[in-house]
Structure formats: C-alpha cells, structure tokens
Design a protein around this motif. Structure first.
Motif, mmCIF file in Angstrom:
data_model
loop_
_atom_site.group_PDB
_atom_site.id
_atom_site.type_symbol
_atom_site.label_atom_id
_atom_site.label_comp_id
_atom_site.label_asym_id
_atom_site.label_seq_id
_atom_site.Cartn_x
_atom_site.Cartn_y
_atom_site.Cartn_z
ATOM 1 N N ARG A 427 0.845 -1.198 0.000
ATOM 2 C CA ARG A 427 0.000 0.000 0.000
ATOM 3 C C ARG A 427 0.878 1.245 0.000
ATOM 4 O O ARG A 427 1.748 1.405 0.843
ATOM 5 C CB ARG A 427 -0.885 0.008 1.248
ATOM 6 N N PRO A 428 0.704 2.164 -0.951
ATOM 7 C CA PRO A 428 1.520 3.375 -0.969
ATOM 8 C C PRO A 428 1.190 4.261 0.215
ATOM 9 O O PRO A 428 0.054 4.292 0.683
ATOM 10 C CB PRO A 428 1.117 4.054 -2.287
ATOM 11 N N PRO A 429 2.172 4.985 0.745
ATOM 12 C CA PRO A 429 1.902 5.887 1.860
ATOM 13 C C PRO A 429 1.029 7.049 1.424
ATOM 14 O O PRO A 429 1.120 7.536 0.299
ATOM 15 C CB PRO A 429 3.300 6.379 2.261
ATOM 16 N N ILE A 430 0.159 7.488 2.318
ATOM 17 C CA ILE A 430 -0.666 8.661 2.068
ATOM 18 C C ILE A 430 0.108 9.894 2.516
ATOM 19 O O ILE A 430 0.755 9.891 3.554
ATOM 20 C CB ILE A 430 -1.986 8.562 2.846
ATOM 21 N N GLU A 431 0.017 10.947 1.733
ATOM 22 C CA GLU A 431 0.832 12.122 1.996
ATOM 23 C C GLU A 431 0.079 13.153 2.831
ATOM 24 O O GLU A 431 -1.080 13.446 2.573
ATOM 25 C CB GLU A 431 1.267 12.744 0.674
ATOM 26 N N ALA A 432 0.765 13.716 3.822
ATOM 27 C CA ALA A 432 0.215 14.796 4.625
ATOM 28 C C ALA A 432 1.339 15.786 4.880
ATOM 29 O O ALA A 432 2.009 15.723 5.899
ATOM 30 C CB ALA A 432 -0.352 14.273 5.942
ATOM 31 N N PRO A 433 1.599 16.678 3.930
ATOM 32 C CA PRO A 433 2.754 17.561 4.028
ATOM 33 C C PRO A 433 2.655 18.518 5.204
ATOM 34 O O PRO A 433 1.579 18.821 5.719
ATOM 35 C CB PRO A 433 2.731 18.319 2.695
ATOM 36 N N LEU A 434 3.815 19.018 5.607
ATOM 37 C CA LEU A 434 3.884 20.038 6.632
ATOM 38 C C LEU A 434 3.610 21.404 6.020
ATOM 39 O O LEU A 434 3.791 21.625 4.823
ATOM 40 C CB LEU A 434 5.266 20.010 7.294
ATOM 41 N N ALA A 435 3.215 22.336 6.864
ATOM 42 C CA ALA A 435 2.781 23.640 6.356
ATOM 43 C C ALA A 435 3.892 24.355 5.602
ATOM 44 O O ALA A 435 3.631 24.993 4.575
ATOM 45 C CB ALA A 435 2.287 24.505 7.517
ATOM 46 N N PHE A 436 5.128 24.274 6.083
ATOM 47 C CA PHE A 436 6.192 25.015 5.395
ATOM 48 C C PHE A 436 6.485 24.428 4.016
ATOM 49 O O PHE A 436 6.959 25.137 3.128
ATOM 50 C CB PHE A 436 7.461 25.109 6.245
ATOM 51 N N GLN A 437 6.211 23.140 3.810
ATOM 52 C CA GLN A 437 6.378 22.552 2.487
ATOM 53 C C GLN A 437 5.325 23.090 1.516
ATOM 54 O O GLN A 437 5.637 23.524 0.404
ATOM 55 C CB GLN A 437 6.266 21.028 2.578
ATOM 56 N N SER A 438 4.070 23.049 1.949
ATOM 57 C CA SER A 438 2.975 23.516 1.092
ATOM 58 C C SER A 438 3.104 25.006 0.794
ATOM 59 O O SER A 438 2.900 25.444 -0.345
ATOM 60 C CB SER A 438 1.633 23.242 1.765
ATOM 61 N N ALA A 439 3.422 25.793 1.805
ATOM 62 C CA ALA A 439 3.520 27.238 1.615
ATOM 63 C C ALA A 439 4.635 27.592 0.645
ATOM 64 O O ALA A 439 4.462 28.459 -0.225
ATOM 65 C CB ALA A 439 3.744 27.932 2.962
ATOM 66 N N LEU A 440 5.789 26.936 0.776
ATOM 67 C CA LEU A 440 6.891 27.227 -0.134
ATOM 68 C C LEU A 440 6.526 26.868 -1.568
ATOM 69 O O LEU A 440 6.814 27.626 -2.504
ATOM 70 C CB LEU A 440 8.155 26.482 0.294
ATOM 71 N N ALA A 441 5.884 25.717 -1.761
ATOM 72 C CA ALA A 441 5.454 25.348 -3.106
ATOM 73 C C ALA A 441 4.509 26.404 -3.677
ATOM 74 O O ALA A 441 4.589 26.763 -4.856
ATOM 75 C CB ALA A 441 4.784 23.978 -3.084
ATOM 76 N N GLY A 442 3.592 26.918 -2.853
ATOM 77 C CA GLY A 442 2.664 27.939 -3.314
ATOM 78 C C GLY A 442 3.346 29.246 -3.650
ATOM 79 O O GLY A 442 3.015 29.904 -4.652
ATOM 80 N N ILE A 443 4.300 29.659 -2.828
ATOM 81 C CA ILE A 443 5.028 30.907 -3.099
ATOM 82 C C ILE A 443 5.862 30.767 -4.368
ATOM 83 O O ILE A 443 5.929 31.688 -5.190
ATOM 84 C CB ILE A 443 5.906 31.278 -1.896
ATOM 85 N N MET A 444 6.505 29.612 -4.553
ATOM 86 C CA MET A 444 7.249 29.361 -5.777
ATOM 87 C C MET A 444 6.332 29.419 -6.998
ATOM 88 O O MET A 444 6.690 29.982 -8.043
ATOM 89 C CB MET A 444 7.943 27.998 -5.700
#
Length: 568
Positions: A427-444
């Motif tokens: 079973r593949p792992p389900i992803e639950a990113p941390l806030a700083f990961q998501s925010a950086l992707a959005g700013i980029m």
C-alpha cells in the motif's frame, strides 16, 4: 502542553516526514520545543521583514505548541499583532513559556547574542536567505524572497528539532532565487518594480498550496486584471494544520471566499468560483484559457485541467521527499501537464483503491462489502473502523471520530486526509505535508506565474525541485520531454485530434509532426532531489512516478503521483 485542536493532524505530518519515528516520540519532541522568534527594528520597518515574520508565525503556530516573540523596544504593537495572529490559529498556544528556548528564528541585521541554536532569516527582493549569521532584509515590498525565507527557516527549525532522526544539517549560508530558482552566490535577483496583468487567470485549487499562492499574490503590488479562485470545498478544522491563511474563525467557510478576502481592495479583481473546474469551464462557455495555475491534489484532476487545453499551465506539488513547480506548453518537445501524470499500466477501480489504502482484503467477497458500503452511504461504524486500524497496525483513536461517516467520506477524511500515513505491505503511503512545504510550493508557484506574466525572463525548463528536509541544492531546474507518439502510454499532447483542437481553440496553425531530432537530448538517468538539472524522459523524475489516486475532487497538490497536499 498547549496543543492546537488540530494537533493530531500536525503530529501525523511530522511523523510522516520522519520515516520510522513513533508518533509518541514526535509528540514529545514538539512538546519539549520552545521556539523564539526574534526580530529587530530593521526587520519590523522593512516590508520584506514584515512579510517574513507574518509567514513565520503562520507556520510556527501550526506546528509548535509554544513560541515566544521577542521584538525591539518600540515595536510592542507590531509584536502584539504577531501574537494575535498566532492565537487566531491556535487559541491554546503558549506565548509566555517559562522554560528557556530550545531554538530561535532570528529576523533582521543584528545578532541577539548568546542563546539557543539560532537560524537567521533574511531576503533581498526575489532572493530568500537563510544562514548561521544575520542576513537582513532588502528595501522592497516583494513577498517572494521573504516568504520563501520564512518557509526555509521553519524547515531548518524542523530539521534542528528532529536532528537525530533526519541526520540532516541546517543551511549555513543558503540562497534561493524565486526569480529563476538559481541558488548560492549565483542567485539572480529580479526587478523590484514591475506590472503584471492577470487576464482572467484561474487558480484551480485553494488548498494548502493554493493558500501559499494567494498569500504571495495578495501581497504583490502592481497586479492588475482578474484572478479567478476555483474550488468547490469549504475549510475543515483539519486543514488548519497546513493552510496558511485561515484561523479558527474560517473553519466551515468556503475556501474561495477566504482566499478572495485575503486580497482586500486593489487593482486586481479577484472572483470566487466555489465550483469544480469542470463546472467552471462549462460556466465560462469553454472559452480559451490563456494561462492556468494548478494547485490540485490528484493526477486525474491535473489531467482534467490539461484536457481543457489551456495555452500555458503552471503547476505545483509536495510530497515527503521534495516539492516543486512545473510549467507547461501543450506543443513543443517538453512535457505537457498531463505527461507528468499519465498512468502507467492498468488503473484500479475505486473500490480497489480504497481496499489498498485500508489494507483491506481484495478477494471478491471482501471487495463486495466495500462496494455495498459505497452504494448505501451508511456510516461505517465503530467495528469497521477498529478493523481498519488493526489492518493498518495503528491505534484506532484517531480514526474513531469518523465512524459516523459513510465509506467515501471516511476514505477522504481519514485516509486521504493523512491519518493513516505509513505504507503497509504494497500500500503506498498517504501524503500529509507540513505547512512550510505547502507554503513554499505555493510561493514558488506564485513567483513563477508573475515572472512569466510580466515578461521578466524567458520560461525555465519544465520543473523545479526542492527538498526542504536537506540543505538547498545547487541546481534545481530540470527539463522533461514528451513521450513519443508511439510510446506504450502516449499523452494527449501527441494525439493529432487533441493537437488540432488545441490549435483551433487558440487560433493557431497546426504544427508539423514533432520529429525525434526536435526532442533534444534524452537521458535515462533520474536526477537527485536536491541537486537536479538536465533532461529526463516522460514523467517527473525526483517527484515520483505516475500512479493515480481516484475519487479526489480538488484543491491542492500532489506530486506526479498519488495524493500530495490533500485539500480536506
């Protein structure tokens, strides 16, 4: 411990980022952490400094139960505003911890002196700076370098908090340009003043990455035109773990409305469309879309966006190993958006996907049980939840709150939402990113959009990849090529009918068939996560494969593969 009412989701994200750590150990480590946020007058009076501090508080309040804000003597009102922001996210946060700080994040040009391990954050326009000595801030009001620096600073704090488990060093003198994603001493800065016209550009997905996009764009001056926020969902309490915009008061409100309110009044017209992208396209009369910004959470949804044949697409994702952005035309030798997410081989049915995620038996009788539950829509019940927890080898406590949900909702909220994280068997792992990961992707993603729209530089190669759990790499941009038309899994961008429809939609002549010689050099190597460049084949090397997760509807991210930043 003054934990947030969404702390369990935060804990799960931290546990996933550190493979092999027990949740109880992660909880104890976060509970023992006292983070100081220290800034001086130069940071408080700088537009970039205020942006960086705002983002840092939004991130830290979602992860750490206790922070201490220390400012200059004349900045009591500003400091109170930062503390109020933290409390709006986590009303239980301890802002007056009695114990000594375990680490601190320092903003400004001065070194506060002796104390706990310190990470210094600064920026200069488009360039984010993080290091072991004071960095300072530029004189612009740009949010891109400053916001990215806050994300990188918080990522370094996380690496410091879990140093033994991550075995990673902190950035000694890191530079990351949000202008062209160059790094180090060669980081390229862009113009501080410019004008960008967003001509009815849809941002599809206002989840965690979409929040980062909105945060950056809402702080960018000289934007004109219209931005369309497209997302059918409302904010749930669990979203606060990684969405940087909402606080407690925004729970149950529409994501698009909260996003629109972040802009306030300005020359940019922001419109909220609380509908799916398919409905948005239909309601717009299937008009040609010149440019689209994609912050969705599944391969299928991204392929759906590309199938609408926008002329240019900007995309972002997160996953445990890295995060990144990609940019796509439909024609030409480089991969379109769908190329990165085309499934390889057969695609399982929805009940098979749920069975795999729940470690449920896949014999015909067991699958029939799931199909009946999907059909009748009844609550799954406590016995089912306990059986799932036993199958997954986890405690049932975090799942029992969803016992009154029908199976589809249970799957979306408990599984896709990140509460059952670790891989079990195949079973593949389900992803639950941390806030700083998501925010950086959005700013980029926001920076990449603005630079292209304003015509400040030529387009970059297909994708940019960053691993925030390691020091910033030296080469981040990678070219990805289309698959040939006769490939085992060809893409819609090599299909003659789709190409003609695309050209008709945008008033273009149908190009000659792409020759092999036009594709440029092709390498079979897979670039590393933190130092990537060159050319790869169809797919997104370093951002996982191309398997799909069905049943998701909108709003965030996901690398070219399963779920990524779930919007729920």
């Amino acid at each position: 411990m003054a934990v947030a009412n969404f702390f369990e989701r935060t804990l799960m994200s931290a546990s996933q980022a550190i493979r092999g750590i027990e949740p109880a150990v992660a909880e104890a480590r976060l509970a023992d952490s006292i983070i100081e946020v220290v800034y001086d007058e130069s940071a408080r009076e700088s537009g970039e400094g205020r942006h960086a501090l705002d983002m840092a508080i939004r991130l830290l309040a979602r992860l750490y139960p206790a922070i201490r804000v220390i400012g200059d003597a004349d900045g009591d009102t500003f400091r109170q505003g930062l503390e109020d922001l933290a409390t709006s996210i986590n009303p239980s946060i301890d802002l007056r911890p009695r114990r000594k700080a375990t680490a601190r994040l320092v903003f400004g040009s001065q070194d506060p002196g002796k104390g706990p391990p310190s990470i210094f954050v600064g920026s200069d326009g488009w360039i984010a700076k993080v290091g072991a000595s004071p960095e300072g801030f530029g004189s612009s009001n740009l949010p891109f370098g400053a916001g990215a620096a806050a994300c990188l600073g918080c990522a370094n704090l996380f690496r410091l908090t879990f140093a033994n488990e991550l075995n990673a060093t902190i950035d000694a003198d890191a530079r990351l340009s949000l202008f062209d994603f160059s790094t180090g001493l060669g980081s390229v800065n862009g113009p501080k003043l410019f004008k960008a016209a967003l001509d009815d550009i849809p941002l599809v997905g206002v989840g965690a990455i979409g929040n980062g996009v909105v945060w950056a764009l809402s702080r960018s001056a000289n934007l004109v035109g219209a931005l369309h926020l497209v997302d059918p969902e409302a904010i749930e309490l669990s979203n606060l773990q990684r969405y940087v915009l909402p606080g407690q008061r925004e729970v149950d409100r529409q994501k698009t409305i909260v996003g629109k309110e972040a802009f306030g009044k300005g020359k940019l017209e922001v419109k909220a469309f609380p509908v799916s992208f398919a409905r948005y396209v239909a309601d717009q009369g299937h008009r040609p879309i010149a440019r689209v910004v994609v912050a969705l959470d599944s391969a299928a949804d991204r392929i759906g966006v590309q199938s609408a044949l926008p002329r240019r697409a900007h995309n972002a994702w997160t996953q445990p190993g890295d995060l990144g952005v990609s940019r796509h035309d439909f024609l030409g030798p480089e991969a379109c958006l769908a190329c990165l997410y085309m499934p390889q081989g057969g695609r399982p049915n929805h009940d098979q996907l749920i069975a795999a995620a729940l470690a449920w038996p896949t014999d015909p009788d067991s699958l029939r049980v799931l199909r009946e539950m999907l059909a009748n829509g009844q609550p799954v019940g406590e016995l089912f939840v306990r059986q799932v927890a036993a199958n997954l080898g986890i405690l049932p406590d975090s799942l029992l709150v969803f016992a009154d949900q029908p199976l589809e909702s249970f799957y979306v909220k408990a599984v896709c939402g990140g509460l059952t994280l670790e891989a079990v068997g195949n079973r593949p792992p389900i992803e639950a990113p941390l806030a700083f990961q998501s925010a950086l992707a959005g700013i980029m993603l926001a920076a990449d959009l603005i630079v292209e729209v304003a015509g400040l530089r030529a387009p970059l190669p297909t994708k940019t990849v960053v691993d925030v759990l390691r020091p910033v790499g030296s080469r981040l941009n990678v070219r990805v090529l289309k698959p040939p038309a006769d490939a085992p899994a060809p893409c819609i961008c090599t299909d003659a009918d789709f190409i003609k429809a695309y050209c008709d939609k945008h008033g273009m002549d149908v190009p000659a068939p792409l020759r092999v010689a036009d594709r440029g050099p092709v390498q079979d190597c897979v670039p590393s996560r933190s130092a990537t460049t060159g050319t790869t084949r169809h797919g997104i090397a370093g951002a996982r494969g191309t398997s799909q997760t069905a049943g998701s509807t909108s709003a965030d991210s996901g690398s070219p593969s399963t779920s990524g930043d779930r919007p729920r």
